[in-house]
Enzyme design. Structure first.
Site, PDB file in Angstrom:
ATOM      1  N   HIS A  54      14.838   3.947  36.591  1.00 49.84           N
ATOM      2  CA  HIS A  54      15.880   3.425  37.476  1.00 49.84           C
ATOM      3  C   HIS A  54      15.385   2.457  38.548  1.00 49.84           C
ATOM      4  O   HIS A  54      16.180   1.896  39.292  1.00 49.84           O
ATOM      5  CB  HIS A  54      16.600   4.578  38.183  1.00 49.84           C
TER       6      HIS A  54
HETATM    7  C1  UD1 Z   1      17.914   5.177  45.634  1.00 52.72           C
HETATM    8  C2  UD1 Z   1      16.620   5.091  46.442  1.00 52.72           C
HETATM    9  C3  UD1 Z   1      15.426   5.334  45.527  1.00 52.72           C
HETATM   10  C4  UD1 Z   1      15.592   6.616  44.733  1.00 52.72           C
HETATM   11  C5  UD1 Z   1      16.916   6.581  44.004  1.00 52.72           C
HETATM   12  C6  UD1 Z   1      17.154   7.831  43.206  1.00 52.72           C
HETATM   13  C7  UD1 Z   1      16.555   3.535  48.346  1.00 52.72           C
HETATM   14  C8  UD1 Z   1      16.062   2.227  48.801  1.00 52.72           C
HETATM   15  N1  UD1 Z   1      16.444   3.763  47.024  1.00 52.72           N
HETATM   16  O1  UD1 Z   1      17.893   4.110  44.699  1.00 52.72           O
HETATM   17  O2  UD1 Z   1      14.250   5.407  46.296  1.00 52.72           O
HETATM   18  O3  UD1 Z   1      14.527   6.732  43.822  1.00 52.72           O
HETATM   19  O4  UD1 Z   1      17.955   6.420  44.975  1.00 52.72           O
HETATM   20  O5  UD1 Z   1      18.359   7.775  42.526  1.00 52.72           O
HETATM   21  O6  UD1 Z   1      17.033   4.315  49.143  1.00 52.72           O
HETATM   22  N2  UD1 Z   1      25.452   4.224  42.265  1.00 52.72           N
HETATM   23  C9  UD1 Z   1      26.505   4.899  41.670  1.00 52.72           C
HETATM   24  N3  UD1 Z   1      26.749   6.162  42.109  1.00 52.72           N
HETATM   25  C10 UD1 Z   1      26.027   6.767  43.091  1.00 52.72           C
HETATM   26  C11 UD1 Z   1      24.969   6.060  43.667  1.00 52.72           C
HETATM   27  C12 UD1 Z   1      24.690   4.787  43.245  1.00 52.72           C
HETATM   28  O7  UD1 Z   1      27.159   4.411  40.779  1.00 52.72           O
HETATM   29  O8  UD1 Z   1      26.323   7.926  43.430  1.00 52.72           O
HETATM   30  C13 UD1 Z   1      25.176   2.864  41.780  1.00 52.72           C
HETATM   31  C14 UD1 Z   1      25.711   1.818  42.724  1.00 52.72           C
HETATM   32  O9  UD1 Z   1      26.314   0.838  41.992  1.00 52.72           O
HETATM   33  C15 UD1 Z   1      24.509   1.259  43.415  1.00 52.72           C
HETATM   34  C16 UD1 Z   1      23.379   1.545  42.419  1.00 52.72           C
HETATM   35  O10 UD1 Z   1      23.781   2.704  41.679  1.00 52.72           O
HETATM   36  O11 UD1 Z   1      24.623  -0.085  43.690  1.00 52.72           O
HETATM   37  C17 UD1 Z   1      22.097   1.839  43.112  1.00 52.72           C
HETATM   38  O12 UD1 Z   1      22.256   2.865  44.098  1.00 52.72           O
HETATM   39  P1  UD1 Z   1      21.405   2.830  45.468  1.00 52.72           P
HETATM   40  O13 UD1 Z   1      21.697   4.032  46.291  1.00 52.72           O
HETATM   41  O14 UD1 Z   1      21.571   1.497  46.102  1.00 52.72           O
HETATM   42  O15 UD1 Z   1      19.939   2.863  45.018  1.00 52.72           O
HETATM   43  P2  UD1 Z   1      19.211   3.671  43.884  1.00 52.72           P
HETATM   44  O16 UD1 Z   1      18.797   2.709  42.851  1.00 52.72           O
HETATM   45  O17 UD1 Z   1      19.973   4.890  43.463  1.00 52.72           O
END
Ligand code: UD1
Length: 367
Positions: A209
């Protein structure tokens, strides 16, 4: 004393579960949970609260997704209101996500003490947002709770006073051992993946991821090439993170039908699958450590790791992100050379106990 314990994203939930459980044993501590809402889908958040027996948070900040600045800013504004209202003596943050950074800055500027659990880890790779979160948080932390020797060395090199660095072990492993016991006591019967696991017999377990791996088409296709090749030999079970699911569509990534795509899994079901895998392939920080604790061969899909103990002592091998280097690491891992593991010092299930001993002293009741 009042302590606000912060969690926001999936890997945080495994860490706060044992910390919160242990806080309840200290009569002098009032520990309240703050969920920033960085992760919000049922499978990424609520499912973990249920699986890991964490009660409803006392405060939910509803931050949601966005750019780094947007997400961090939303958390900061909402958390400042909570701090002003609650006036905690201390806040405790875990790991390296945006919630960790945002809440530390807010608290410190309100003259509230900050404890950082999993402090001092460094990948020395400033293209990782997590590395910036780790460095900034540690710059203003009062209590450094560390998981491995490298973290002590990093903090000392950065000039942090020795007496503020506490080598307590790893709360992620506290949680792992706690949940493993539950699984051994028969909590698995109704997992939807029971028949998949039984049917496959031997398999590889994959998580992927990191933005650096999936956001760029070139990187994702390179990794996908390696995965398809591994899958020709062994089937792969792949619970897909929402970011990765989105990028697969955007980039048109094609994966072998022998790669079984699943929705994100709860903690116990994921453990049920990876603990018996021939090999784990991952770009997650936590899984590098958890596989080390259980002696499961692991190939990390990154060029570096902020958790060198997993390579020095554990089963982890750095596979890089190029097709050939990944395949080389997989061959090494599968040939048994990856399984030379020992368990790092103090990864014994008692880290949370040590943390509260430092903060609240020895008075403790068994509940
Ligand atoms: C975040 C953390 C990362 C961790 C990861 C675990 C930071 C900088 N990154 O990254 O260190 O390893 O979480 O999962 O804090 N999304 C959904 N549903 C959710 C959450 C996210 O659909 O419940 C989608 C959204 O479109 C979002 C994308 O996933 O834009 C990424 O989510 P985000 O929280 O920005 O970062 P992660 O890649 O999950």
């Amino acid at each position: 004393m009042e302590v606000l314990l912060i969690a926001g994203a999936r890997p945080n939930f495994m860490k706060i579960a044992p910390i919160y459980r242990e806080a309840l044993k200290h009569p002098s501590v009032v520990c309240k949970l703050v969920h920033t809402g960085q992760h919000y889908d049922y499978e990424m958040s609520q499912a973990f609260f249920e699986d890991l027996e964490i009660p409803e948070p006392h405060f939910f900040l509803n931050a949601g997704s966005g750019s780094h600045a947007e997400q961090t800013a939303k958390i900061m504004v909402a958390f400042e209101n909570v701090c002003v209202q609650e006036k905690p003596d201390l806040i405790m943050v875990v790991g390296d996500v945006n919630s960790t950074l945002a809440c530390s800055i807010v608290a410190k500027k309100l003259l509230i003490q900050v404890a950082h659990v999993e402090a001092g880890l460094r990948s020395f790779d400033l293209t990782m947002p997590e590395e910036i979160n780790r460095m900034v948080t540690d710059a203003i932390t009062d209590y450094f709770f560390v998981t491995e020797q490298s973290a002590i060395e990093n903090l000392e090199r950065e000039g942090k006073p020795k007496e503020r660095i506490h080598f307590v072990g790893h709360v992620m492993i506290d949680n792992l051992l706690h949940q493993l016991k539950k699984l051994e006591n028969g909590a698995k019967a109704d997992f939807p993946t029971v028949s998949l696991k039984d049917g496959l017999g031997e398999y590889v377990f994959l998580t992927l991821h990191r933005p650096a791996n999936v956001d760029s088409r070139e990187s994702f296709l390179e990794i996908a090439d390696a995965l398809n090749e591994v899958a020709a030999e062994y089937p792969i079970i792949f619970p897909v993170h929402p970011r990765t699911r989105k990028m697969m569509e955007v980039h048109g990534v094609e994966l072998s039908p022998r790669i079984h795509l699943l929705s994100p899994l709860g903690f116990k079901e994921s453990l049920y699958l990876w603990k018996d895998a021939l090999m784990v392939m991952t770009d997650s920080g936590g899984l590098q450590e958890e596989t080390t604790a259980l002696g499961v061969p692991c190939v990390t899909l990154r060029e570096n790791t902020e958790r060198p103990i997993t390579i020095q002592m554990g089963t982890n091998i750095l596979g890089g992100v190029k097709r050939d280097s990944i395949l080389r690491a997989c061959r090494e891992s599968l040939s048994g050379r990856g399984k030379r593991g020992g368990v790092p010092p103090r990864w014994d299930g008692r880290a949370a106990e040590r943390i509260w001993e430092v903060i609240a002293g020895g008075e403790r009741t068994e509940t």
